[in-house]
Each structure stands twice: as structure tokens, then as C-alpha cells.
Design a protein around this motif. Structure first.
Motif, short mmCIF file in Angstrom:
data_model
loop_
_atom_site.label_atom_id
_atom_site.label_comp_id
_atom_site.label_asym_id
_atom_site.label_seq_id
_atom_site.Cartn_x
_atom_site.Cartn_y
_atom_site.Cartn_z
N ALA A 411 0.82 -1.21 0.00
CA ALA A 411 0.00 0.00 0.00
C ALA A 411 0.85 1.26 0.00
O ALA A 411 0.53 2.24 -0.68
CB ALA A 411 -0.92 -0.01 1.23
N ALA A 444 -4.46 2.32 -2.61
CA ALA A 444 -3.70 2.31 -1.36
C ALA A 444 -4.62 2.45 -0.16
O ALA A 444 -4.41 1.82 0.89
CB ALA A 444 -2.67 3.43 -1.37
N LEU A 447 -6.10 -0.88 0.74
CA LEU A 447 -5.15 -1.84 1.29
C LEU A 447 -4.75 -1.49 2.72
O LEU A 447 -4.63 -2.39 3.57
CB LEU A 447 -3.90 -1.90 0.41
CG LEU A 447 -4.09 -2.48 -1.00
CD1 LEU A 447 -2.83 -2.28 -1.83
CD2 LEU A 447 -4.45 -3.96 -0.92
#
Length: 782
Positions: A411, A444, A447
Motif C-alpha cells: 500500500a 492504497a 489496502l
């Protein structure tokens, strides 16, 4: 009278007697196997394989009572007499207590330490096993064991009081035995001594017994028994399940920072698994290889720490080494001064990961980046810590993409890509680049929604997309979770500063200043913290403090961005000579960049050297186009003013139209709304002067006044100068003077702006009754 051998309290006087006569053997085995009693009582007694686990001392005592075997054994009535084997016997309880205090978890570990201490080729496991099984050994051998345990040998001797206690314990019937009403059940009647047992029944139990004893001895030597102790350390507590032993090895590099992280990992392991963690060797020993540590320490598992450094960023990898080999246990990265609540993360995640790996589930490796991915990520972040040049941005993107190839679910690497695209967008403002940045941030965010880098990048993406309120909310939530993260503090200052320049609300400026100051306190060695602090001071109307902060940053890294800002502040204060020196240095450092040329052209423009200013500004705008950077509406407007003063009206008209298009786009995306509105008002007025000498129509004038109204809250001094110019061209000199004074009170150098010459003349005429010659103010001539 029967002769009895007294039991001495001295361990050295204890001996093992010679071979007993046949009658003793018969009665001993008959009692242990319970063979005759099972036949004689209808099989109501316990079977022989359960009786085998009972204390054999009962068998010997029973044989003594039946046929006087003790007398026979003491006198050696039958068979040739053998020499007695003498030695000392250690107390198992004292041995266990001493071993626990010395930090040994197994007898194998003790034997290996003895071999290492005495320089032996192989560990003396047989000797250690014999001592712990309370077998007689030579006093010198017991002294060797005691020396390895760090105690005196006499403290390990078995005393007569312990022997009597064991005999009393053996005499007590086991729990649960007896009649249903709780009264003890008498022992089954003994068969008459004269009744012989059939010899055919002896062969089978004797063979089975010999096999069982042989297997037990071999297994005992290979796997010595382990015991844990109560808090008092007085009596052994049987171990219900196998106890794992775990050791943490110190990192071989990293200095004080790595030692601090080691302490954090150490504390996390102690808190989550206090019984499974062995402090032995964690702080005192080091090994060249974790598997070597496993073997020498006699532990089942070893955790190694791998420390990574790249600029101002750090990385950590924890590997578990056990019988299955080396496996990733945890990894992460953070700025050097902001470990991002590492202790909380480790305590929560290490326990889960240990359980997964011990259960044979290898999916832990997919949850964290490996070494290659982590190294690429740290290199990319190091490029982003430098000046945001086109080359540094491309290098950062390539590194992050390499990290994602190695770990697609990394991420932080996706957040790094997002930040790099945003840097590209600031240079060229390509909407596709902004869309790519937002997509990377969205992935991102899914995650790792609470990672500080992810939250900060997402907040910046929202700000550049025009969603300033959501950006502010996002960054404030991130700071609540990570209040000491310097990157988050910098980005929060930038977002708040943009809100301040757009609205003029002093509360945004105060919070931006607080965050920027906090960032410099946490990470004073990072130049970008001083850059942001200088910007906040400058836009808050304090250019002298801005110069001081920016100069501190330039001491750390003399890059074009800091030097340009430092020259602009000197320009604001009216020291054109110092400003020119800084801009010349920028041109030497980055000869292909437009920044140095543009600001150097502004110096000559303020000094009324229009030919030189036009030459340098034209070069700057060509470089800007070649670099693919965003068009600078202020640059095009300055070039248009220069061409106006030189009488090149067609060129001026073309350039002011470019400035208007760029400013209208910025205003639509809410980039510096108040300041951009003030600039756009002057651009329209200049265009109307060039296109129609009669001035703007009433509708056009209404549009300009609406822009001026939006720009009234602009706090920056150059914004005030633009408002003064706009009111002057509309014939509103009182308002023009008010804004002129507000701007020059902070930045006296801006009073020399050529379009403001009529205002300076008007002020001089009102205040002195004389006439002021158009030209730069006196402060600009220093």
C-alpha cells in the motif's frame, strides 16, 4: 536379628549394592507386574502395563518384607561378591531450580553449554541425563555440572530428608483409591511364600519390561525431560504441553536507532508471549547466522532483525528461523523520526503472525513487502525527499513500480506513486495525471486505510482535485492517529495554507503555523520542514521570519526551490541586490530550469530595464514550455506588461490572453481563489486597455468588480498589490491607496511595481504637495 544397612545423610556415603539374590528379583518383578495378583483375584487389580509406571521402590520394599531380601542384598548371600560403585547423588528438585535460575530451558542446552565451556567435541548429554535421573556420579562430574549452572556443587546434593520424604509420599495411597464411602481399601492378600509361580509366566513380562525400559532410556537420552516451576521455585510443575523457546537476536547494524527498535520488538514479544520468550542471549550474545544461534542456544525458534536505511527513511524486516527454515514474520517502513506507533502494530500483528507460521500457514509473506520491495520503496521515498525536479519525479516512479512488481499489495508504494503523480500534476496540471494519482491513492486506501503515508497522499489528491474541505478532514483524522509524523504535519500546513489564501480566515493560518513549527521541532534536519515554515510565515505577513526559516533550510540543502524562495523574500523586502545573488545561484545550479530566469527577469523589470527583462523572461517561458511544466499566468502577465512598456501591443495582447486562460482554469479548480481572482481582475483590465481604448463595457466592469470582491480577502502582499492596481485602473484611488499601503507594509519591495507608479505619485502629491517622479522606491535601490 536382621542386619540393616543404615541410610546415611551424606551423599558421598550412599552406595549402590551388589546384585540381589534370586528371591528378591522374583518378588520385585511379581509386585511390579501384578501378575500373580491378577490371576488370583479374578483380574480385579490394575493391569501390569499401568503398574509399570509406578515407583519401583515399592517393589523392592515389598520384596524385603516377604523374604528379607535387604538382609540378603546387604550380606550378598548368593553369588560372587562384586565391588560396590560409589558416588554422589544430586537432588532433581535442586537441579531444576538451579537450571531455571541460570536460564536453561532444556538439559540439552545445559550439556551444550558445558561442551562450549570445557572445549569438548560433543555435548556430555549422557552425564547430564544421569545426574538429572538421580544416578550416582563422580563428585568431579557433579562439580562440572554445578560450575556450568553457576552454583556450588554441595548445594545440589540430595539429602536424607528428601529421601525420607519420597518414601513417605510413596506410602500414601493414590487419590481416588478405596471404597465408595471413602475408606481405604486394604491391599489384596499376598500369596503364600511357599506357593511357587509357574515359570512359564515369567518370560513374557520380563521380555516386555526389558523392551520398555530400553526404549525409555534411549528416548530419555535424546529428549531429556523438561520442567517448569511455580513462582516460589520450590516444587516442579508438570508441563502439560510442549513449551516453545524463542530468542530475539540483536541487529548487527543500525546504531542507536536499531537498538531502540530492538527494544520495541523485545517488549512486544514479552507482552504477547511471556512464557514462550527466552531473554537468554537476546541482549548478551550475537551470532553470524540465526540457525547457528538456534543450535547453540538450544531453542526452537529464533527471530532475526534486518535493518534498512535510505536517507531519512527506515525499514525493518523480522524473520522467523525454525526447523522449517527462514520465513518472513513482519516488515514495515517509516520516516526516521516518526515510527508510526510501531509498538502497537508489533504487539497486535506479531502474535497473529507467529500463530499462522507455527500452524504452517505461509500467507504471512503476502501481507508484507519483502526485502526487494522494501528497498525499492525506500529509494523512491528518498528521491521524493529531494527537490521536485522532473528527473527526481521519474526516478521515484520507477522505484515504486519496481516495488509493486515485487509486492503488488504494498500500500505504501501505491501511495508513493500517488504522490509522484501529484508532483507531476503541479508541474503540468494534466488532468489525466491527476486522475492517475487519485486511482493510485484509492487502491492504497483500500489496502491500508490508516497508514500515515496513505492518508496524507489521499488528502493532497483531494486538495488538488478542488475538494479542500474533504482534504482538510482527511489530514486532520490522519494527524489524530499519527500526531508526530513530519510528512503529515507538512502536508497539513500546505492544505491549511491553501485554505487561508483562498478565504483569508486567520484561523487556518494559525493552525498551519502550529503544524509547521511542530514539524521543524520533530525533524529539524529536513529541509522541507523549514521550507513550509517559511511559506507560512511569508503568506501570514511576516517576511523577516520567513527569511530566517528559509535560510535555515538552505543551510541544509541549497536546492533551486529554497534559493528561489529566499530570493523572493529578499525581493519582497526590497533588497534587490540580495535577491539577484540568490537567483544567479539558482541559474548556476539548474541552468535548464525556468525558475532562475523568471525571477531574474523580475528584478530587471522592477529596475525598469525592460529590454533585459524581456530577454530573460522570454527565455524563461521557453524553458517552461520545454519542461512541460504548468503555464505560469503571472509570468505571462509580466511579459505582457513588459511588451506594453516597450510598445509591442500585439505581443502584449497575445500574452495577456494566455495569462487569462491559465488564471480562469485555476479559479475554476479553486486554486488560491482570492489571490487568483485579484490577478484575473488586472488581466481583464489590461486586455480591455489593449483591445478597446474606451475601457470595459458596463457588463465587463461588473465582472471585474465581482472578481475584486472575491479577492478582497487575499492576505498575500502581492495580492494586495494586484488589488491596488485594479482599483487604480477603475479610477478608485482611495481604495487603491488602501491596498497599496497594506501590501507595502509587509513587502516594501512591491511598491516598485511599474504599474503602481501612478499610485506612488498620487500619494506623494497628497502628502507633500509635490510631484513624485515615477520609478522604483528608495528601498528597491539597496
Amino acid at each position: 536379628m536382621r542386619a540393616r544397612v543404615p541410610r546415611s545423610s551424606s551423599p558421598s556415603a550412599r552406595s549402590v549394592s551388589s546384585r540381589p539374590p534370586r528371591c528378591c528379583v522374583n518378588h520385585t518383578w511379581r509386585f511390579i507386574t501384578n501378575w500373580d495378583y491378577s490371576l488370583g483375584n479374578g483380574g480385579s487389580a490394575l493391569p501390569w502395563w499401568k503398574i509399570l509406571a509406578s515407583n519401583r521402590r515399592e517393589g523392592r520394599d515389598h520384596a524385603t518384607k516377604r523374604c528379607g531380601c535387604r538382609r540378603a542384598m546387604s550380606e550378598g548371600s548368593k553369588g560372587p561378591e562384586r565391588s560396590r560403585r560409589r558416588g554422589v547423588i544430586a537432588s532433581r528438585r535442586r537441579l531444576d531450580r538451579a537450571m531455571s535460575q541460570a536460564g536453561f530451558r532444556t538439559q540439552v542446552a545445559l550439556a551444550e553449554r558445558m561442551a562450549e565451556r570445557e572445549g569438548l567435541d560433543s555435548p556430555p548429554t549422557y552425564l547430564v541425563s544421569r545426574v538429572f535421573r538421580e544416578q550416582p556420579v563422580d563428585p568431579t562430574s557433579l562439580e562440572r555440572v554445578a560450575a556450568t549452572l553457576g552454583v556450588e556443587s554441595h548445594t545440589l546434593y540430595r539429602t536424607s530428608s528428601e529421601e525420607v520424604q519420597e518414601e513417605e509420599e510413596d506410602a500414601v495411597p493414590s487419590a481416588g483409591s478405596g471404597a465408595p464411602d471413602g475408606t481405604p481399601t486394604p491391599s489384596p492378600p499376598m500369596p503364600p511364600p511357599s506357593s511357587p509361580s509357574p515359570r512359564r509366566f515369567w518370560s513374557v513380562p520380563l521380555i516386555l519390561l526389558a523392551l520398555i525400559l530400553g526404549i525409555s532410556i534411549v528416548f530419555g537420552l535424546r529428549n531429556p525431560p523438561e520442567s517448569t516451576f511455580t513462582d516460589g521455585g520450590e516444587s516442579p510443575v508438570p508441563v502439560e504441553t510442549p513449551v516453545r523457546t524463542l530468542a530475539l537476536l540483536q541487529p548487527s547494524e543500525g546504531g542507536e536507532e536499531a537498538e531502540t527498535i530492538y527494544s520495541v520488538v523485545y517488549a512486544a514479544l514479552e507482552s504477547i508471549e511471556p512464557r514462550l520468550f527466552s531473554p537468554l542471549a537476546s541482549r548478551t550474545l550475537s551470532f553470524t547466522h540465526p540457525q547457528e544461534a538456534r543450535e547453540k542456544l538450544g531453542v526452537e525458534e529464533v527471530i532475526s532483525i534486518q535493518w534498512l536505511e535510505e536517507g531519512r527513511h527506515r525499514g525493518l524486516l523480522l524473520h522467523l528461523h525454525d526447523a522449517r527454515g527462514k520465513r518472513l514474520l513482519w516488515s514495515g517502513a517509516w520516516p526516521a523520526t516518526s515510527p508510526a506507533r510501531l509498538a502497537d502494530r508489533l504487539e497486535k500483528e506479531l502474535l497473529r503472525n507467529l500463530r499462522l507460521l507455527r500452524a504452517g500457514k505461509e500467507r504471512v509473506a503476502s501481507l508484507y513487502p519483502g526485502e526487494a520491495a522494501l528497498r525499492h520503496f525506500l529509494a523512491g521515498r528518498n528521491h521524493q525527499s529531494r527537490a521536485n525536479t522532473e528527473l527526481n519525479i521519474k526516478r521515484a516512479i520507477s522505484r515504486f513500480e519496481a516495488a509493486l512488481l515485487a509486492s503488488p499489495d504494498f500500500a505504501q508504494a501505491r501511495a508513493g506513486v500517488c504522490l509522484a503523480f501529484l508532483d507531476q500534476y503541479k508541474r503540468g496540471e494534466d488532468l489525466e495525471t491527476l486522475s492517475s494519482a487519485r486511482r493510485a491513492c484509492a487502491v492504497a486506501r483500500k489496502l491500508a486505510p490508516d497508514a500515515p503515508l496513505v492518508r496524507g497522499a489521499n488528502a493532497l489528491a483531494l486538495m488538488y482535485a478542488g475538494e479542500s474541505q474533504r482534504a482538510l478532514q482527511e489530514i486532520e483524522e490522519a494527524l489524530t492517529l499519527h500526531p508526530d509524523d513530519t510528512d503529515l504535519l507538512r502536508w497539513a500546513s500546505e492544505i491549511l495554507l491553501s485554505r487561508y489564501t483562498a478565504t483569508g480566515d486567520e484561523r487556518f493560518a494559525e493552525k498551519a503555523l502550529s503544524h509547521a513549527q511542530r514539524a521543524t521541532e520533530i525533524e529539524p534536519g529536513y529541509w522541507k520542514t523549514w521550507l513550509v515554515l517559511g511559506r507560512v510565515h511569508y503568506y501570514s505577513g511576516n517576511p523577516r521570519k520567513a527569511r530566517e526559516a528559509t535560510a535555515r533550510g538552505a543551510e541544509l540543502d541549497r536546492n533551486p526551490i529554497l534559493l528561489t524562495n529566499l530570493g523572493s523574500i529578499e525581493f519582497c523586502l526590497g533588497d534587490f541586490s540580495a535577491a539577484r545573488n540568490h537567483f544567479e545561484e539558482v541559474r548556476r545550479i539548474a541552468p535548464d530550469s525556468y525558475i532562475g530566469d523568471s525571477f531574474m527577469g523580475s528584478v530587471y523589470y522592477m529596475l525598469r530595464d525592460y529590454e533585459k527583462a524581456e530577454q530573460i523572461w522570454s527565455s524563461a517561458m521557453r524553458k517552461l514550455a520545454e519542461d512541460g511544466d504548468v503555464e505560469d499566468h503571472a509570468g505571462w502577465s509580466t511579459l505582457a506588461q513588459i511588451h506594453t512598456f516597450l510598445g509591442r501591443r500585439e505581443l502584449a495582447r497575445e500574452e495577456i490572453r494566455k495569462a487569462i486562460r491559465r488564471a480562469e482554469a485555476d479559479l475554476a479548480s479553486e486554486i488560491g481563489m482570492a489571490e487568483t481572482a485579484a490577478y484575473l481582475a488586472t488581466y481583464y483590465l489590461l486586455l480591455y486597455e489593449l483591445d478597446s481604448p474606451g475601457g470595459p463595457t458596463p457588463a465587463e466592469a461588473a465582472t471585474i468588480r465581482e472578481l475584486i470582491r472575491k479577492g478582497e480577502s487575499v492576505p498575500s502582499p502581492h495580492g494586495q498589490a494586484r488589488l491596488a492596481e485594479a482599483h487604480m485602473k477603475l479610477g478608485e484611488m482611495e481604495e487603491a491607496v488602501r491596498h497599496y499601503r497594506a501590501g507595502t507594509a509587509t513587502c516594501p519591495g512591491f511598491g516598485g511595481h511599474p504599474p503602481l507608479d501612478p499610485i506612488r505619485a498620487w500619494i506623494a502629491e497628497r502628502e507633500t504637495g509635490g510631484d513624485a517622479t515615477p520609478g522604483p522606491p528608495e528601498t528597491a535601490l539597496r
